[in-house]
Design an enzyme around this catalytic site. Structure first.
Site, PDB file in Angstrom:
ATOM      1  N   ASP A  96      -7.048  -1.433  -4.501  1.00 16.76           N
ATOM      2  CA  ASP A  96      -8.124  -1.144  -3.549  1.00 16.76           C
ATOM      3  C   ASP A  96      -9.107  -0.144  -4.146  1.00 16.76           C
ATOM      4  OD1 ASP A  96      -6.782  -2.739  -1.671  1.00 16.76           O
ATOM      5  OD2 ASP A  96      -5.767  -1.021  -0.764  1.00 16.76           O
ATOM      6  N   ASP A 109       0.858  -1.183   0.000  1.00 18.94           N
ATOM      7  CA  ASP A 109       0.000   0.000   0.000  1.00 18.94           C
ATOM      8  C   ASP A 109       0.896   1.234   0.000  1.00 18.94           C
ATOM      9  OD1 ASP A 109      -2.425  -1.419   0.102  1.00 18.94           O
ATOM     10  OD2 ASP A 109      -2.397  -1.501   2.281  1.00 18.94           O
TER      11      ASP A 109
END
Length: 158
Positions: free
Chosen positions: A132, A113
């Site tokens: 995401d 991330d």
């Protein structure tokens, strides 16, 4: 439209993997790059859980759930004849994002991330990635289509 859906599907996976590779190369040393003041920055993080880092270190659970979900989405996409093109787009976005994170889990054991959104000192949103974003946007589109009874083709417009 089918070409566009396929292009978005493939692009979601490629964009996710390329941006994660860049995040590793540029940010893994612990640096953070401010993009828009303190609101948006790029910060490297390894997520061994799901959204909001829940269920940490459950790699095989997530791999299994992702495979099952992709099979269900593929079945709906390819075998259900009465869903419309926007519904197919939503499925492609969700599947593309899921595959992007699946690749990380399978190859690395965690998901990379790097998109870091902060609302001053009030709230730091959990760090996320391109995959995401595709999963969330595809899910929102699918919910909208289902809620407004637009997931399937109507009888009058084929």
């Amino acid at each position: 439209m089918n070409f566009l859906i396929g292009l978005i599907f493939v692009s979601s996976i490629l964009a996710d993997q390329v941006t994660k590779a860049l995040a590793v190369n540029i940010l893994k040393d612990g640096s953070s790059i401010k993009i828009i003041g303190n609101f948006l920055r790029f910060t490297y993080a390894e997520n061994r859980g799901a959204a909001f880092s829940i269920l940490q270190n459950q790699r095989w659970f997530f791999i299994t759930v992702t495979i099952v979900m992709l099979i269900v989405l593929a079945y709906i996409f390819f075998k259900t004849k009465n869903i419309n093109k926007l519904s197919r787009l939503a499925i492609a976005m969700i599947a593309g994002g899921a595959i992007g994170n699946f690749i990380d889990r399978l190859m690395l054991g965690y998901v990379i991330d790097f998109i870091d959104v902060r609302f001053g000192s009030f709230y730091n949103f959990p760090i996320f990635n391109i995959a995401d974003s595709f999963v969330v946007c595809g899910t929102i589109l699918m919910i909208f289509l289902i809620l407004f009874n637009k997931f399937e083709k109507s009888e009058d417009n084929g």
